[in-house]
Design a protein around this motif. Sequence first.
Motif, mmCIF file in Angstrom:
data_model
loop_
_atom_site.group_PDB
_atom_site.id
_atom_site.type_symbol
_atom_site.label_atom_id
_atom_site.label_comp_id
_atom_site.label_asym_id
_atom_site.label_seq_id
_atom_site.Cartn_x
_atom_site.Cartn_y
_atom_site.Cartn_z
ATOM 1 N N ASP A 10 0.868 -1.191 0.000
ATOM 2 C CA ASP A 10 0.000 0.000 0.000
ATOM 3 C C ASP A 10 0.900 1.235 0.000
ATOM 4 O OD1 ASP A 10 0.917 -0.426 2.619
ATOM 5 O OD2 ASP A 10 -0.913 0.302 3.563
ATOM 6 N N ASP A 14 7.477 3.099 3.661
ATOM 7 C CA ASP A 14 8.306 1.921 3.977
ATOM 8 C C ASP A 14 8.007 0.773 3.016
ATOM 9 O OD1 ASP A 14 5.861 1.785 5.407
ATOM 10 O OD2 ASP A 14 6.687 0.305 6.783
ATOM 11 N N ASP A 15 6.832 0.774 2.375
ATOM 12 C CA ASP A 15 6.588 -0.189 1.286
ATOM 13 C C ASP A 15 7.545 0.129 0.130
ATOM 14 O OD1 ASP A 15 3.855 0.649 2.576
ATOM 15 O OD2 ASP A 15 3.514 -1.384 1.859
ATOM 16 N N ASN A 39 -2.299 2.608 3.575
ATOM 17 C CA ASN A 39 -1.638 3.850 3.991
ATOM 18 C C ASN A 39 -2.243 5.061 3.289
ATOM 19 O OD1 ASN A 39 0.363 2.733 5.664
ATOM 20 N ND2 ASN A 39 1.676 2.273 3.917
ATOM 21 N N THR A 124 2.688 -6.384 2.722
ATOM 22 C CA THR A 124 3.077 -5.326 3.671
ATOM 23 C C THR A 124 1.974 -4.268 3.758
ATOM 24 O OG1 THR A 124 4.216 -4.099 1.927
ATOM 25 C CG2 THR A 124 5.544 -5.674 3.170
ATOM 26 N N ALA A 125 0.746 -4.729 3.730
ATOM 27 C CA ALA A 125 -0.409 -3.825 3.635
ATOM 28 C C ALA A 125 -1.613 -4.518 4.264
ATOM 29 C CB ALA A 125 -0.669 -3.543 2.155
ATOM 30 N N ASN A 166 -1.988 -2.391 9.605
ATOM 31 C CA ASN A 166 -2.397 -3.272 8.495
ATOM 32 C C ASN A 166 -3.535 -4.210 8.887
ATOM 33 O OD1 ASN A 166 -0.503 -2.191 6.793
ATOM 34 N ND2 ASN A 166 1.033 -3.780 7.162
ATOM 35 N N ASP A 239 8.190 -2.510 6.744
ATOM 36 C CA ASP A 239 7.909 -3.381 5.592
ATOM 37 C C ASP A 239 9.146 -4.062 5.011
ATOM 38 O OD1 ASP A 239 5.300 -2.739 5.976
ATOM 39 O OD2 ASP A 239 5.160 -1.308 4.324
HETATM 40 CA CA CA Z 1 2.697 -0.901 4.191
#
Ligand code: CA
Length: 310
Positions: A10, A14-15, A39, A124-125, A166, A239
């Motif tokens: 997302d 950091d993604d 995010n 990572t979301a 998340n 992430d």
């Molecule tokens: Ca994320």
Amino acid sequence: MAVPVWMDVDTGIDDAVAVMLAHTLKEIEILGISAVCGNTSLKNSFQNTRAMNRLCNSAYPVYAGAEKPLFRKPVHAAYVHGENGLGDVEVKLPEDETIRTEVAWDALYACAKEHEGELRLIATAPLTNIAIAFAKYPDLPGMLNTILIMGGATTEGNTTPCAEFNIYADPEAAQAVFLCGAKIVLCPLDVTEKVYLLEEELEELKSFGNEAGRFVHDSLQKPWAFHKKKGHPGIQMHDSCPVLYLVHPELFKAEEAGVYVETKGSVTAGKTVTDLYSDKQFEKKNALVVLDADSKECIRLIKEAVKSLP
Ligand code: CA
Ligand code: BDR
């Protein structure tokens, strides 16, 4: 040989760093990336993820997924990631990109089918795209090698006293994923909050003299202001943790546990309830929960990745 990886993001600062990191690691071959609402809006996260292709000089296929959680209203985190999701730093899209119109869950399924038993899914979301994929394709969990997730917290959350962002954003989706039967590696806040960049390291990123270093430096200003205000010693690189775990599990400590998501509680929704510290009597240990890391080495690897980019 590099392992095949799908990322669900997302983007999200950091993604963005996690995508850059995965791109530079020779042990990983990214086959596709799906974007979801989290995010920031789906529109932003789809665009920001495609912008990573320009920063990395890559051409990963990027697919758009869900624009809202399964049953709840979208929650975003502009207070950390800015209105555009990237700390309000302007990003450019690749000049000659192919825009993918296939929806995220269909693209993920096709990829998993092609790489049955091999594909590692790094999420990572909020887990909305993944839960939709599992609902549409019940055989998908059995085709995946491992699902590595950034999410949850065994103790306190960062979005409510109980919940991490998340999982809080889509608890029903998270619960469906935790119950899917696939091998799950979970990187909760317990570990990801320990992997942080110090303020002086932000300046170091800028001194690399490349566009990627400048981008990470500039976009991290907003999260740094946020973390500083909260009394954190640095900027948490949540992430990047599942990416690093996949390639360097020796840098982490992890324990098997039962992990279930609270979906009903009025103040506890999104809590990842684990039986790590209790009587350990959950019937099934459905996740390997990562609890600690060699943070210095993790940060060194992240900086090295950013430095190696254009
Ligand atoms: Ca994320
Ligand atoms: C998680 O939420 C987002 O702010 C980050 O990108 C990370 O995935 C941390 O709670």
